[in-house]
Design a protein around this motif. Structure first.
Motif, PDB file in Angstrom:
ATOM      1  N   LEU A  30       0.947  -1.188  -0.167  1.00 31.73           N
ATOM      2  CA  LEU A  30       0.157   0.045   0.059  1.00 31.73           C
ATOM      3  C   LEU A  30       0.871   1.087  -0.090  1.00 31.73           C
ATOM      4  O   LEU A  30       1.707   1.447   0.995  1.00 31.73           O
ATOM      5  CB  LEU A  30      -0.874   0.185   1.172  1.00 31.73           C
ATOM      6  CG  LEU A  30      -1.763   1.391   1.387  1.00 31.73           C
ATOM      7  CD1 LEU A  30      -2.737   1.349   0.054  1.00 31.73           C
ATOM      8  CD2 LEU A  30      -2.496   1.329   2.787  1.00 31.73           C
ATOM      9  N   LEU A  89       1.155   5.233   0.019  1.00 25.93           N
ATOM     10  CA  LEU A  89       0.671   6.598   0.478  1.00 25.93           C
ATOM     11  C   LEU A  89       1.145   7.826   0.056  1.00 25.93           C
ATOM     12  O   LEU A  89       2.526   7.777   0.068  1.00 25.93           O
ATOM     13  CB  LEU A  89       0.609   6.614   2.015  1.00 25.93           C
ATOM     14  CG  LEU A  89      -0.006   5.241   2.983  1.00 25.93           C
ATOM     15  CD1 LEU A  89      -0.100   5.371   4.401  1.00 25.93           C
ATOM     16  CD2 LEU A  89      -1.326   4.980   2.407  1.00 25.93           C
ATOM     17  N   ALA A 107      -3.373   4.896  -2.007  1.00 18.22           N
ATOM     18  CA  ALA A 107      -4.344   5.733  -1.019  1.00 18.22           C
ATOM     19  C   ALA A 107      -3.728   7.070  -0.922  1.00 18.22           C
ATOM     20  O   ALA A 107      -2.561   7.169  -0.642  1.00 18.22           O
ATOM     21  CB  ALA A 107      -4.663   5.075   0.166  1.00 18.22           C
ATOM     22  N   LEU A 125      -3.291  10.298   1.084  1.00 18.06           N
ATOM     23  CA  LEU A 125      -3.240  10.420   2.623  1.00 18.06           C
ATOM     24  C   LEU A 125      -2.550  11.672   3.041  1.00 18.06           C
ATOM     25  O   LEU A 125      -1.448  11.605   2.422  1.00 18.06           O
ATOM     26  CB  LEU A 125      -2.887   9.196   3.492  1.00 18.06           C
ATOM     27  CG  LEU A 125      -3.092   9.492   4.913  1.00 18.06           C
ATOM     28  CD1 LEU A 125      -4.419   9.046   5.595  1.00 18.06           C
ATOM     29  CD2 LEU A 125      -2.024   8.304   5.657  1.00 18.06           C
ATOM     30  N   ALA A 128      -5.666   9.827  10.974  1.00 19.41           N
ATOM     31  CA  ALA A 128      -5.797   9.289   9.684  1.00 19.41           C
ATOM     32  C   ALA A 128      -4.668   8.294   9.342  1.00 19.41           C
ATOM     33  O   ALA A 128      -5.009   7.264   8.790  1.00 19.41           O
ATOM     34  CB  ALA A 128      -6.017  10.378   8.387  1.00 19.41           C
ATOM     35  N   LEU A 129      -3.521   8.763   9.775  1.00 17.36           N
ATOM     36  CA  LEU A 129      -2.310   7.819   9.466  1.00 17.36           C
ATOM     37  C   LEU A 129      -2.540   6.694  10.338  1.00 17.36           C
ATOM     38  O   LEU A 129      -2.462   5.276   9.944  1.00 17.36           O
ATOM     39  CB  LEU A 129      -0.969   8.441   9.652  1.00 17.36           C
ATOM     40  CG  LEU A 129       0.114   7.323   9.478  1.00 17.36           C
ATOM     41  CD1 LEU A 129       0.154   6.658   8.071  1.00 17.36           C
ATOM     42  CD2 LEU A 129       1.536   8.103   9.631  1.00 17.36           C
ATOM     43  N   ARG A 141      -5.419   5.395  11.646  1.00 14.68           N
ATOM     44  CA  ARG A 141      -6.352   4.687  11.072  1.00 14.68           C
ATOM     45  C   ARG A 141      -5.924   3.560   9.787  1.00 14.68           C
ATOM     46  O   ARG A 141      -6.467   2.462   9.816  1.00 14.68           O
ATOM     47  CB  ARG A 141      -7.613   5.552  10.889  1.00 14.68           C
ATOM     48  CG  ARG A 141      -8.519   6.055  11.959  1.00 14.68           C
ATOM     49  CD  ARG A 141      -9.890   6.888  11.513  1.00 14.68           C
ATOM     50  NE  ARG A 141      -9.565   7.629  10.676  1.00 14.68           N
ATOM     51  CZ  ARG A 141      -9.316   9.003  10.909  1.00 14.68           C
ATOM     52  NH1 ARG A 141      -9.177   9.295  11.996  1.00 14.68           N
ATOM     53  NH2 ARG A 141      -9.012  10.001  10.049  1.00 14.68           N
ATOM     54  N   CYS A 142      -5.338   4.360   9.046  1.00 21.40           N
ATOM     55  CA  CYS A 142      -4.878   3.659   7.916  1.00 21.40           C
ATOM     56  C   CYS A 142      -4.198   2.527   8.212  1.00 21.40           C
ATOM     57  O   CYS A 142      -4.255   1.129   7.751  1.00 21.40           O
ATOM     58  CB  CYS A 142      -4.123   4.535   6.899  1.00 21.40           C
ATOM     59  SG  CYS A 142      -3.544   3.744   5.457  1.00 21.40           S
ATOM     60  N   ALA A 156      -6.191  -0.285   9.607  1.00 24.48           N
ATOM     61  CA  ALA A 156      -6.877  -0.922   8.726  1.00 24.48           C
ATOM     62  C   ALA A 156      -6.119  -1.932   7.872  1.00 24.48           C
ATOM     63  O   ALA A 156      -6.519  -3.175   7.473  1.00 24.48           O
ATOM     64  CB  ALA A 156      -7.607   0.312   7.761  1.00 24.48           C
ATOM     65  N   PHE A 157      -4.811  -1.709   7.418  1.00 23.19           N
ATOM     66  CA  PHE A 157      -4.170  -2.093   6.321  1.00 23.19           C
ATOM     67  C   PHE A 157      -3.208  -3.169   7.302  1.00 23.19           C
ATOM     68  O   PHE A 157      -2.954  -4.422   6.562  1.00 23.19           O
ATOM     69  CB  PHE A 157      -3.215  -1.304   5.665  1.00 23.19           C
ATOM     70  CG  PHE A 157      -2.379  -2.041   4.626  1.00 23.19           C
ATOM     71  CD1 PHE A 157      -2.764  -2.367   3.503  1.00 23.19           C
ATOM     72  CD2 PHE A 157      -1.073  -2.283   4.834  1.00 23.19           C
ATOM     73  CE1 PHE A 157      -2.265  -3.163   2.422  1.00 23.19           C
ATOM     74  CE2 PHE A 157      -0.199  -2.672   3.551  1.00 23.19           C
ATOM     75  CZ  PHE A 157      -1.107  -3.317   2.502  1.00 23.19           C
TER      76      PHE A 157
END
Length: 168
Positions: free
Chosen positions: A10, A12, A30, A32, A39-40, A42-43, A46-47
């Motif tokens: 992924l 960013l 993505a 970002l 936000a980082l 959360r990313c 999630a990943f």
């Protein structure tokens, strides 16, 4: 290299779309804003990466005045790395690489450079890179985090103008 080896990657970045052709179906992109630590975080949750390569930085050519972008440089060069360190601290099997810069040794490089060469914070950029290196040391020592700081001399690329970063 990672996606070519079949590893899911992924990428960013701040651009809405990845500007290059993805090298394999294992690559996703993505958009970002790394100045947004939440936000980082959360990313990352999630990943759930098992390796993180922090290559982002706010930097400019030789003579660039970082005072104008100090908050952004601090957020991207230090705080986003801290967010990644906190993610890794909670997951001891995750590895983290941070791209630092030869600029931590000063504007003019003289003689052999080694890990024992004194650091010089001659501009706000080098101060952020030194701070990130200090964070890595702290997390290694106090939390057992597996992290490496690579001191890159890539600003001497043939593609860069002679005065770009560190005068040749």
């Amino acid at each position: 290299e990672l996606s070519a080896a079949g590893r899911e990657v992924l990428g960013l970045g701040r651009k809405e779309a990845y500007p290059y052709q993805p090298p394999s179906p294992y690559f996703r992109y993505a958009a970002l804003d790394l100045t947004d630590s939440s936000a980082l975080a959360r990313c990352l949750e999630a990943f759930q990466p098992d390796e993180i390569y922090h290559l982002a930085a706010v930097h400019g050519s030789a003579g660039f005045e970082y005072e104008q972008v100090w908050g952004q440089a601090l957020d991207v060069n230090v705080k986003s790395f801290h967010t990644a360190l906190e993610y890794v601290r909670r997951r001891p099997d995750v590895r983290l690489f941070y791209a630092s810069s030869a600029k931590i040794f000063g504007h003019v490089l003289r003689g052999p450079i080694s890990l024992s060469t004194p650091r010089a914070g001659e501009c706000l950029y080098s101060i952020t890179k030194k701070a990130a290196g200090g964070l890595a040391d702290h997390y290694r020592r106090n939390h057992g985090v597996v992290t490496a700081v690579g001191i890159l001399f890539n600003h001497e690329s043939e593609r860069r103008a002679p005065e770009y970063f560190i005068p040749r």
